[in-house]
Design an enzyme around this catalytic site. Structure first.
Site, short mmCIF file in Angstrom:
data_model
loop_
_atom_site.label_atom_id
_atom_site.label_comp_id
_atom_site.label_asym_id
_atom_site.label_seq_id
_atom_site.Cartn_x
_atom_site.Cartn_y
_atom_site.Cartn_z
CD GLU A 196 -0.55 -0.13 13.04
OE1 GLU A 196 -1.25 -1.14 12.88
OE2 GLU A 196 -0.87 0.99 12.60
CG HIS B 126 -7.09 6.29 9.25
ND1 HIS B 126 -7.36 5.45 8.19
CD2 HIS B 126 -5.79 6.07 9.55
CE1 HIS B 126 -6.28 4.75 7.89
NE2 HIS B 126 -5.32 5.10 8.70
CG HIS C 297 -6.16 1.37 11.21
ND1 HIS C 297 -5.82 0.44 12.18
CD2 HIS C 297 -4.99 1.69 10.60
CE1 HIS C 297 -4.52 0.21 12.14
NE2 HIS C 297 -3.98 0.96 11.19
CE LYS D 155 0.43 -5.17 5.75
NZ LYS D 155 0.51 -3.73 5.90
NE ARG E 80 -3.32 -4.94 2.69
CZ ARG E 80 -2.25 -4.65 1.97
NH1 ARG E 80 -2.06 -5.26 0.82
NH2 ARG E 80 -1.36 -3.77 2.40
CD GLU F 170 -8.35 -2.89 2.99
OE1 GLU F 170 -7.16 -2.54 3.00
OE2 GLU F 170 -9.25 -2.22 3.50
CG ASN G 294 -8.11 -1.36 7.54
OD1 ASN G 294 -6.96 -0.98 7.43
ND2 ASN G 294 -8.84 -1.76 6.51
CG HIS H 91 -0.53 5.76 11.93
ND1 HIS H 91 -1.69 5.98 11.24
CD2 HIS H 91 -0.33 4.42 11.91
CE1 HIS H 91 -2.17 4.83 10.80
NE2 HIS H 91 -1.35 3.86 11.19
CE LYS I 198 -4.30 -1.41 2.21
NZ LYS I 198 -5.18 -1.21 3.38
P1 NAD Z 1 7.32 8.34 10.32
O1 NAD Z 1 7.72 7.79 9.03
O2 NAD Z 1 6.91 9.76 10.39
O3 NAD Z 1 8.52 8.12 11.32
C1 NAD Z 1 8.39 8.60 12.63
C2 NAD Z 1 9.58 9.47 13.04
O4 NAD Z 1 10.66 8.62 13.39
C3 NAD Z 1 10.10 10.42 11.96
O5 NAD Z 1 10.51 11.62 12.55
C4 NAD Z 1 11.32 9.67 11.42
O6 NAD Z 1 12.28 10.53 10.91
C5 NAD Z 1 11.82 9.01 12.66
N1 NAD Z 1 12.57 7.78 12.45
C6 NAD Z 1 12.19 6.69 11.74
N2 NAD Z 1 13.11 5.73 11.89
C7 NAD Z 1 14.09 6.22 12.68
C8 NAD Z 1 15.29 5.69 13.22
N3 NAD Z 1 15.64 4.42 13.02
N4 NAD Z 1 16.05 6.49 13.97
C9 NAD Z 1 15.67 7.77 14.24
N5 NAD Z 1 14.54 8.33 13.81
C10 NAD Z 1 13.76 7.54 13.03
O7 NAD Z 1 6.12 7.52 10.98
P2 NAD Z 1 5.80 5.96 11.08
O8 NAD Z 1 5.11 5.79 12.35
O9 NAD Z 1 6.98 5.13 10.76
O10 NAD Z 1 4.76 5.75 9.87
C11 NAD Z 1 3.51 6.37 9.89
C12 NAD Z 1 2.97 6.39 8.49
O11 NAD Z 1 2.82 5.06 8.01
C13 NAD Z 1 1.60 7.05 8.38
O12 NAD Z 1 1.61 7.91 7.29
C14 NAD Z 1 0.67 5.88 8.11
O13 NAD Z 1 -0.44 6.25 7.34
C15 NAD Z 1 1.57 4.95 7.34
N6 NAD Z 1 1.15 3.56 7.36
C16 NAD Z 1 1.09 2.91 6.18
C17 NAD Z 1 0.73 1.58 6.13
C18 NAD Z 1 0.74 0.84 4.82
O14 NAD Z 1 0.31 -0.31 4.78
N7 NAD Z 1 1.27 1.43 3.78
C19 NAD Z 1 0.43 0.90 7.32
C20 NAD Z 1 0.50 1.59 8.53
C21 NAD Z 1 0.87 2.93 8.53
N1 GLY Z 2 -2.06 -1.35 7.24
C1 GLY Z 2 -3.18 -1.82 6.53
C2 GLY Z 2 -2.84 -2.66 5.34
O1 GLY Z 2 -1.70 -2.82 5.01
O2 GLY Z 2 -3.73 -3.15 4.70
#
Ligand code: NAD
Ligand code: GLY
Length: 363
Positions: free
Chosen positions: A186, A254, A250, A229, A243, A239, A247, A268, A144
């Site tokens: 998560e 969201h 969520h 996953k 899948r 989905e 959520n 998040h 995704k």
């Molecule tokens: P993020 O990418 O903003 O990372 C969080 C913070 O941690 C940032 O400031 C980043 O720079 C920092 N960071 C990351 N790794 C680090 C490391 N090893 N060392 C130091 N700093 C580090 O947030 P997140 O929580 O990783 O991701 C949230 C996003 O993921 C949301 O946009 C959400 O919608 C998305 N998401 C997508 C899916 C999907 O299936 N595609 C699933 C769940 C969430």
């Molecule tokens: N995080 C929801 C999905 O990957 O479907």
């Protein structure tokens, strides 16, 4: 110690490598997957600063031609403006259809870079190097990708599977504690939706779960989440049905993110934590979950240090945001509910009074 989990999707299957302190090997592991040529490494200002040079050096040593681009950290980078800037960076780097993108960072980088890969030149391969716990256990796996609009999260995107996911647990040692905990939300979710024994295990190990904690425990946790996953995505990539269980929590989560401002008061995973407590309470009301189990879910989240209430948010605004969610049907939000820890069902649309009263019970 390292191992692989495979995401089985026919000719688009790919491995998730899980290990520790393996960043110098990334170039040769990507080469072994058959990728070659020019690549654009997309990181944010934090992950690029800490890990960018090492990843670029490893790619260069494996005969790739890498360039590194850094975006501002945070949810606001999942935007159309940032996406267009990345297309320009890709052109400047000389990226062509033989090349690929590397996403080096958390879920923000992964979703944005993945969507850039899905759309640039009508689609080029990409590699996920998740560095946050949330990205390791969830967002880097399953394809995704997307960006947010002002009206809501992830409203524009595409399914585009990575060619490889490369998880180096050592990167968790630099992850801020708050971000680590957000990822734990998560992790708890996987126990609730699919694996009761795993939920028990998280409860038992809760004291030992921190970014620099016991690597073997973390490694087992990440592996089990990736296995779940991978299994869910392999069964239902787009989905159509199963899948949607991912959520859990969520629908409200969201909406909280949207109304509190992305990346603002609630990040998040924190918003999802509150959303899971809400979903557990709804599950008690209509799905046969015992109050004792709903309390267990809430107690575990509290013990981890995650928020279980979102104060100062107006119900009408939250309800409105739930209608815009892309999973809503004709304005009616859809919920994933659990009959017990480990067993969930999807597609519940519920009476308005119950939705509001349950929110009120948490205020
Ligand atoms: P993020 O990418 O903003 O990372 C969080 C913070 O941690 C940032 O400031 C980043 O720079 C920092 N960071 C990351 N790794 C680090 C490391 N090893 N060392 C130091 N700093 C580090 O947030 P997140 O929580 O990783 O991701 C949230 C996003 O993921 C949301 O946009 C959400 O919608 C998305 N998401 C997508 C899916 C999907 O299936 N595609 C699933 C769940 C969430
Ligand atoms: N995080 C929801 C999905 O990957 O479907």
């Amino acid at each position: 110690m390292s191992y692989n989990v495979n995401v089985e999707l026919g000719d688009r299957s790919y491995p998730i490598h899980i290990g520790s302190d393996m960043q110098s090997e990334i170039g040769s592991i990507i080469a072994a997957e058959g990728l070659s040529g020019v690549c654009l490494v997309i990181a944010d200002e934090h992950t690029g600063e800490i890990y960018g040079d090492k990843v670029v050096a490893s790619l260069r040593a494996a005969n790739f031609s890498p360039s590194l681009v850094m975006i501002p950290a945070g949810e606001s980078s999942k935007s159309s403006n940032q996406l267009v800037d990345l297309y320009s960076a890709a052109l400047t780097a000389g990226l062509d259809r033989q090349g690929f993108i590397v996403a080096l960072g958390g879920g923000v980088v992964g979703d944005l870079a993945g969507y850039a890969a899905a759309s640039f030149l009508r689609g080029i391969p990409f590699v996920q190097i998740p560095t946050s716990l949330l990205a390791m256990v969830d967002s880097s796996v399953g394809g995704k990708t997307g960006i947010n609009l002002a009206e809501g999260k992830n409203l524009v995107g595409a399914f585009h599977q990575p060619s490889l996911v490369f998880i180096d647990l050592k990167t968790l040692s630099t992850l801020p504690q708050r971000e680590f905990l957000a990822g734990m939300a998560e992790v708890v979710k996987y126990g609730i939706i699919r694996d009761r024994v795993f939920f028990d295990h998280i409860e038992a190990k809760v004291e030992e779960l921190h970014p620099t904690g016991n690597r073997a425990i973390l490694s087992d946790l990440v592996r089990r989440c990736c296995e779940i996953k991978a299994e869910v995505v392999a069964a239902d990539e787009r989905e159509g049905s199963l899948r949607a269980i991912l959520n859990f929590g969520h629908t409200l989560g969201h909406a909280i993110e949207n109304k509190a401002g992305y990346g603002g008061i609630y990040i998040h995973g924190e918003a999802i934590s509150v959303g899971m407590v809400y979903a557990a309470r709804l599950s008690v009301a209509v799905c046969g979950m015992s109050s004792k189990e709903a309390d267990r879910i809430e107690a575990l989240l509290v013990k981890l240090g995650l928020p279980v209430r979102a104060m100062g948010l107006n119900w009408i605004a939250l309800r409105e945001a739930m209608s815009v969610d892309k999973k809503a049907f004709g304005g009616a939000p859809q919920f994933v509910l659990a009959s017990s820890i480990g067993t969930v069902s999807t597609g519940h649309s519920l009476p308005e009074e119950l939705l509001e009263a349950t929110w009120a019970s948490m205020s």
